[in-house]
Enzyme design. Structure first.
Site, PDB file in Angstrom:
ATOM      1  CB  SER A  94      -0.943   0.002   1.204  1.00 21.33           C
ATOM      2  OG  SER A  94      -0.219  -0.065   2.416  1.00 21.33           O
ATOM      3  CE  LYS A  95       5.319   0.442  -4.059  1.00 22.95           C
ATOM      4  NZ  LYS A  95       4.416  -0.663  -4.428  1.00 22.95           N
ATOM      5  NE  ARG A  96      -2.737   3.167   2.498  1.00 21.80           N
ATOM      6  CZ  ARG A  96      -3.345   2.891   1.357  1.00 21.80           C
ATOM      7  NH1 ARG A  96      -2.769   3.171   0.205  1.00 21.80           N
ATOM      8  NH2 ARG A  96      -4.541   2.338   1.346  1.00 21.80           N
TER       9      ARG A  96
ATOM     10  CG  ASP B  98       2.700   1.417  -6.471  1.00 22.63           C
ATOM     11  OD1 ASP B  98       3.373   0.928  -7.402  1.00 22.63           O
ATOM     12  OD2 ASP B  98       2.488   0.824  -5.406  1.00 22.63           O
TER      13      ASP B  98
END
Lengths: 270, 270
Positions: A94-96, B98
């Site tokens: 999720s690359k938060r 992303d």
């Protein structure tokens, strides 16, 4: 059990460094499967059943769920893995990245709502943005370091004190952020030279490696550049190359075969 | 209408640079409001009704919804603003980042599912991670530059070619990524000196400014450092300072008063 221990057992049990990325794209589902939200869990389940004994992890990418208002399908997918294949760790991609109280809510999203074993996060906002995730000491926190995309270098390759930023990030994570020994790094398959330098900086810290499949990284080079002394250290992800190996009725078999092919190719060079 | 035009009209109409951040924390809802997911929309609606004529934007922070499985309440909240107060732009604060096809799904999440007018994103992965958002030319894309938190400097202050990374990011965004004139930057209220330098680099590009409320940035300094020649250029966010100004039955009035107080304070120095 701590994430890195769970990962180590999965590597060993299935003799595999392959992670299957679950990026369900409705427009690419197999022929005969309705292009609707409800198909997402069914599709994922089929892929998971067909590959659970040849992978070391699953990595659902949350954007492919949230774009379709399919949070429920994501919950079902992770629950299914945890119920039926509890030895296989689940990485929520999720690359938060946010600060204090907000990062805390994102950690709740990943680790409590979705029950992920590990999550990807973005380091740009600094240590206090990572801390609420790191405090879940039994979970893995996978920080972006050198990503696999074309534009990765725009920021990540900028030279800081004589070294590219991504090396500085690797150094910060390994030597300052990894107090609970639960950090990992994202290092793209497309950059074996950079991967070798990062391996040098961070010791045995595991890498999540995107880009080995559809993005075309060379497997021999990446394994040689990134493996640890015991022939592990890598979670080599393939998403589209596996999920959409075939659009026909043989899609299950085709997906399994793709995973086995990648696993065996990697194992040649470990 | 393009985002920056909509923003300009809202600044003017309400004579306000204040943005209210919608960070609904169930444990901090006013006394008498049930601590359950269903209260979130009701709470937001009450705050919005009380402040719509004194703000220039609303900024729901998605983590506060996803931690509670409250995507539906987020949809309702944005829909409510767009139906009842269509002149007030909605910024979805999600800080996504992303690559290619995944970034595309995140853009769908922000701009199609939630119908946000603008979204915050993280620049660490480079131009191709921003491109799918930028291609929605009528929407705003707000890139993290210098954030307001304690650890912001860990990465953002590293020196690249003699300047801190955040200045390099500002330069990249202003001179290479802003082809459709729909970029904005996040610049924390807590760093007026840095804000002045960034203003110098990017001309009139609007800043989203967190940290003026609960995080304690000095309003006079930040307005003087960040305003453009016409006395605008800033979206000064306050979340907790407004939402939780009172826990009692006067919470609506207290929230409105906080916004008016901040608006008037800012306007003194424009």
């Amino acid at each position: 059990m701590r994430f890195n221990d769970k990962l180590r057992l999965a590597w060993k049990k299935n003799n595999s460094l392959v992670c299957v990325g679950l990026d369900p794209d409705l427009s690419r589902l197999p022929a005969g499967m309705a292009q609707q939200r409800e198909s997402i869990f069914e599709f994922n389940k089929t892929i998971i059943d067909a590959t659970h004994d040849v992978v070391c992890a699953y990595k659902p990418q949350i954007a492919y769920f949230s774009a379709y208002s399919a949070e429920e399908q994501l919950e079902q997918t992770i629950q299914y893995i945890k119920t039926h294949y509890p030895d296989i760790p689940v990485i929520l991609d999720s690359k938060r990245g946010d600060i204090g109280s907000t990062a805390q809510k994102y950690a709740v999203e990943a680790f409590e709502r979705y029950q992920a074993d590990a999550v990807t996060i973005n380091p740009y906002m600094g240590f206090d943005s990572a801390e609420p995730f790191l405090n879940y000491q039994d979970r893995g926190v996978i920080l972006l370091c050198r990503t696999s995309n074309r534009g990765a270098g725009d920021i990540q390759d900028l030279i800081v004190d004589g070294v590219p930023l991504y090396e500085r990030v690797a150094d910060l994570v390994a030597n300052q952020w990894n107090k609970h020994n639960n950090c990992l790094l994202v290092v793209g398959a497309t950059w074996p030279e950079q991967m070798a330098k990062i391996r040098n900086i961070v010791g045995d810290m595991p890498f999540l490696v995107p880009g080995a499949g559809a993005q075309g990284g060379d497997v021999e080079q990446l394994v040689k550049a990134g493996k640890t002394a015991d022939g592990t250290g890598l979670i080599v992800n393939s998403s589209r190359g596996v999920l959409y190996a075939s659009n026909g009725p043989d899609f299950v078999e085709a997906a399994r075969n793709e995973v086995i092919k990648l696993r065996d190719l990697i194992n040649q060079f470990r």
